[in-house]
Design an enzyme around this catalytic site. Sequence first.
Site, PDB file in Angstrom:
ATOM      1  N   TRP A 181      37.525  56.842  12.158  1.00  0.00           N
ATOM      2  CA  TRP A 181      36.969  55.712  11.381  1.00  0.00           C
ATOM      3  C   TRP A 181      36.003  54.736  12.555  1.00  0.00           C
ATOM      4  O   TRP A 181      36.015  54.837  13.404  1.00  0.00           O
ATOM      5  CB  TRP A 181      38.213  54.522  11.138  1.00  0.00           C
ATOM      6  CG  TRP A 181      37.746  53.108  10.848  1.00  0.00           C
ATOM      7  CD1 TRP A 181      37.106  52.983   9.356  1.00  0.00           C
ATOM      8  CD2 TRP A 181      37.386  52.092  11.560  1.00  0.00           C
ATOM      9  NE1 TRP A 181      36.791  51.765   9.422  1.00  0.00           N
ATOM     10  CE2 TRP A 181      36.834  50.986  10.637  1.00  0.00           C
ATOM     11  CE3 TRP A 181      37.804  51.752  12.789  1.00  0.00           C
ATOM     12  CZ2 TRP A 181      36.812  49.579  11.126  1.00  0.00           C
ATOM     13  CZ3 TRP A 181      37.360  50.334  13.193  1.00  0.00           C
ATOM     14  CH2 TRP A 181      37.004  49.508  12.336  1.00  0.00           C
ATOM     15  N   GLU A 222      38.013  58.352   7.596  1.00  0.00           N
ATOM     16  CA  GLU A 222      38.602  57.238   6.955  1.00  0.00           C
ATOM     17  C   GLU A 222      37.489  55.895   6.376  1.00  0.00           C
ATOM     18  O   GLU A 222      36.944  55.613   7.141  1.00  0.00           O
ATOM     19  CB  GLU A 222      39.475  56.322   7.948  1.00  0.00           C
ATOM     20  CG  GLU A 222      40.009  55.086   7.498  1.00  0.00           C
ATOM     21  CD  GLU A 222      41.010  54.490   8.395  1.00  0.00           C
ATOM     22  OE1 GLU A 222      40.937  54.731   9.666  1.00  0.00           O
ATOM     23  OE2 GLU A 222      41.498  53.205   8.055  1.00  0.00           O
ATOM     24  N   LYS A 224      35.655  52.661   4.223  1.00  0.00           N
ATOM     25  CA  LYS A 224      36.248  51.231   4.099  1.00  0.00           C
ATOM     26  C   LYS A 224      35.424  50.544   3.383  1.00  0.00           C
ATOM     27  O   LYS A 224      34.148  50.756   3.194  1.00  0.00           O
ATOM     28  CB  LYS A 224      36.215  50.648   5.598  1.00  0.00           C
ATOM     29  CG  LYS A 224      36.526  49.126   5.849  1.00  0.00           C
ATOM     30  CD  LYS A 224      37.105  48.736   7.097  1.00  0.00           C
ATOM     31  CE  LYS A 224      37.405  47.262   7.071  1.00  0.00           C
ATOM     32  NZ  LYS A 224      38.096  46.950   8.448  1.00  0.00           N
ATOM     33  N   ASP A 255      43.163  54.210   3.714  1.00  0.00           N
ATOM     34  CA  ASP A 255      44.050  53.045   4.242  1.00  0.00           C
ATOM     35  C   ASP A 255      43.874  51.758   3.042  1.00  0.00           C
ATOM     36  O   ASP A 255      43.001  51.498   2.343  1.00  0.00           O
ATOM     37  CB  ASP A 255      43.145  52.686   5.356  1.00  0.00           C
ATOM     38  CG  ASP A 255      43.478  51.382   6.034  1.00  0.00           C
ATOM     39  OD1 ASP A 255      44.171  50.320   5.144  1.00  0.00           O
ATOM     40  OD2 ASP A 255      43.684  51.364   7.324  1.00  0.00           O
ATOM     41  N   HIS A 258      41.659  49.316   2.418  1.00  0.00           N
ATOM     42  CA  HIS A 258      40.291  49.276   2.489  1.00  0.00           C
ATOM     43  C   HIS A 258      39.599  49.408   1.110  1.00  0.00           C
ATOM     44  O   HIS A 258      38.293  50.054   1.175  1.00  0.00           O
ATOM     45  CB  HIS A 258      39.620  50.619   3.423  1.00  0.00           C
ATOM     46  CG  HIS A 258      40.194  50.362   4.792  1.00  0.00           C
ATOM     47  ND1 HIS A 258      39.727  51.429   5.957  1.00  0.00           N
ATOM     48  CD2 HIS A 258      40.824  49.571   5.413  1.00  0.00           C
ATOM     49  CE1 HIS A 258      40.082  51.041   7.090  1.00  0.00           C
ATOM     50  NE2 HIS A 258      40.845  49.781   6.724  1.00  0.00           N
ATOM     51  N   HIS A 282      46.797  55.576   5.785  1.00  0.00           N
ATOM     52  CA  HIS A 282      46.984  54.656   6.741  1.00  0.00           C
ATOM     53  C   HIS A 282      47.590  53.645   5.841  1.00  0.00           C
ATOM     54  O   HIS A 282      47.119  52.997   4.893  1.00  0.00           O
ATOM     55  CB  HIS A 282      45.792  53.925   7.348  1.00  0.00           C
ATOM     56  CG  HIS A 282      45.397  54.588   8.593  1.00  0.00           C
ATOM     57  ND1 HIS A 282      44.352  54.079   9.240  1.00  0.00           N
ATOM     58  CD2 HIS A 282      46.108  55.519   9.294  1.00  0.00           C
ATOM     59  CE1 HIS A 282      44.338  54.904  10.482  1.00  0.00           C
ATOM     60  NE2 HIS A 282      45.268  55.635  10.275  1.00  0.00           N
ATOM     61  N   ASP A 290      41.527  43.156   4.435  1.00  0.00           N
ATOM     62  CA  ASP A 290      42.137  43.883   5.001  1.00  0.00           C
ATOM     63  C   ASP A 290      42.696  43.410   6.414  1.00  0.00           C
ATOM     64  O   ASP A 290      42.323  43.485   7.386  1.00  0.00           O
ATOM     65  CB  ASP A 290      41.076  45.138   5.640  1.00  0.00           C
ATOM     66  CG  ASP A 290      41.522  46.174   6.428  1.00  0.00           C
ATOM     67  OD1 ASP A 290      42.767  46.449   6.427  1.00  0.00           O
ATOM     68  OD2 ASP A 290      41.160  46.687   7.323  1.00  0.00           O
ATOM     69  N   ASP A 292      45.629  43.482   7.623  1.00  0.00           N
ATOM     70  CA  ASP A 292      46.640  44.528   8.448  1.00  0.00           C
ATOM     71  C   ASP A 292      47.910  43.661   8.634  1.00  0.00           C
ATOM     72  O   ASP A 292      48.482  43.593   9.790  1.00  0.00           O
ATOM     73  CB  ASP A 292      46.035  44.936   9.602  1.00  0.00           C
ATOM     74  CG  ASP A 292      44.929  46.033   9.377  1.00  0.00           C
ATOM     75  OD1 ASP A 292      45.601  47.172   8.879  1.00  0.00           O
ATOM     76  OD2 ASP A 292      43.759  45.897   9.381  1.00  0.00           O
ATOM     77  N   ASP A 322      49.137  51.721   9.783  1.00  0.00           N
ATOM     78  CA  ASP A 322      48.129  51.086  10.536  1.00  0.00           C
ATOM     79  C   ASP A 322      48.125  49.376  10.140  1.00  0.00           C
ATOM     80  O   ASP A 322      47.474  49.077   9.189  1.00  0.00           O
ATOM     81  CB  ASP A 322      46.832  51.529   9.958  1.00  0.00           C
ATOM     82  CG  ASP A 322      45.635  51.012  10.607  1.00  0.00           C
ATOM     83  OD1 ASP A 322      45.935  50.216  11.589  1.00  0.00           O
ATOM     84  OD2 ASP A 322      44.470  51.222  10.183  1.00  0.00           O
TER      85      ASP A 322
HETATM   86  C1  RNT Z   1      40.133  49.456  10.455  1.00  0.00           C
HETATM   87  C2  RNT Z   1      40.644  50.869  10.282  1.00  0.00           C
HETATM   88  C3  RNT Z   1      41.052  51.723  11.527  1.00  0.00           C
HETATM   89  C4  RNT Z   1      41.865  50.791  12.549  1.00  0.00           C
HETATM   90  C5  RNT Z   1      42.772  51.716  13.537  1.00  0.00           C
HETATM   91  C6  RNT Z   1      43.080  50.837  14.665  1.00  0.00           C
HETATM   92  O1  RNT Z   1      39.795  49.061   9.315  1.00  0.00           O
HETATM   93  O2  RNT Z   1      41.797  50.667   9.228  1.00  0.00           O
HETATM   94  O3  RNT Z   1      42.101  52.697  10.875  1.00  0.00           O
HETATM   95  O4  RNT Z   1      42.785  49.864  11.871  1.00  0.00           O
HETATM   96  O5  RNT Z   1      41.930  52.910  13.765  1.00  0.00           O
HETATM   97 ZN    ZN Z   2      43.000  52.199   9.032  1.00  0.00          ZN
END
Ligand code: RNT
Ligand code: ZN
Length: 414
Positions: A181, A222, A224, A255, A258, A282, A290, A292, A322
């Site tokens: 990523w 990955e 986004k 993810d 994303h 993720h 995003d 998290d 994640d």
């Molecule tokens: C960031 C991505 C990525 C990170 C990690 C730490 O938006 O989701 O995967 O969160 O690699």
């Molecule tokens: Zn991620």
Amino acid sequence: MNCSSFDLAKQQYAKYGIDVEKALDLLKNVPVSMHCWQGDDVIGFTGGDSLSGGIQTTGNYPGRARNFDELIADIEKAISLIPGKKRINLHAIYAVSNKPYEADKLTVEDFKAWLDWGLPKGIHFDFNPTLFSHPMVKDGLTLSSPDKSVRDFWIKHVKCCREIAMEIGKLQGSACLCNLWIADGFKDVPADRLTPRLRLKDSLDQIYAVKYDREYIVDSVESKVFGIGIESFTVGSNEFYQNYAAKNGICCLLDNGHYHPLEYVSDKIPALLAFYDRVALHVTRGVRWDSDHVVLFEDELKEIAKEIVRNDALDKVLIGLDYFDASINRISAWVVGMRNMQKALLFALLQPNQKLKELQDSANFTELMVLQEELKTLPLGAVWDEYLQREKVAGSEWFKEVKEYQDKVLSKRV
Ligand code: RNT
Ligand code: ZN
């Protein structure tokens, strides 16, 4: 006769033709990769003390792990409270070495401490190159930078990381997921959207020109939609990576933070399963963006789990978590997310999937709706409690142990 709540639950599920024992047997073997970076707010061991590159942790709850020993101790505490088969997901910045961190010269030796700790316990690892929080990120760009020396540096880094992942895969006897990523993008309206993507494509071609046995490594990319400070344009967008992956035999990592809020990863999983033999995840929880947040037992999580289970994809979808919340006890953050992922898988395993598919195919949409609603209130909790007991981990009282650990260990970290 004395009937336990688990026995009663089994009978209730049996009425729908669901075999609870079979579900429990399957569940305990589904690996979930736990991200090491929840334990230290994505800082790592490179000597740096802040996170940059379109992602952010917020909060300063006391007790962040500051080195390998502390992180390992915290991970051990967390996994003692998590049932099922666990993997640990590493990032390059978690290299353990006496030498200064050199992103373009890393080897598997730098992760020996992790392997020596985990492999004897049967814990397997996944890996991620780290292309953020580093001075070689120039103007927010890495593999798509117009500066060749910047691109070359990061190409070297990712190549090292792929070799490390391959070596880890060999040592552990199961493929190591190596997920890429990058945060490359622009804050404001770009003048050129194509050239940065062509440069990224060329960098990826150089990186993936080195071929490894898929028995040891699964490469994923990955995408986004946007990040903080890079709101207007992301080089590694969904379309870019999906096409790159499809043309180059690489795997996509989805993810669920994303995408636009009304795009669902649960819907993307089957779309990709029609074309790929592996899909990586993720699993996270975005709140408005995003952000998290810790994974909760919510509808979209259940829907993701249902897509994995009912498409017979438990060995095709590589599940990893994640998120990084620095405003709460970090061990609880891990435990809640990991337990919820498994709880959602259990929920999905306890659905009469064949029957539901038949109702759909025979256009019995009324009965399909009625049955799906009935299933929502079946006694999942009793089956979950039984699973925890069989896995020898604490039941709903697990938080007591985290509190004790906080008092004894975390609160001393000042
Ligand atoms: C960031 C991505 C990525 C990170 C990690 C730490 O938006 O989701 O995967 O969160 O690699
Ligand atoms: Zn991620």
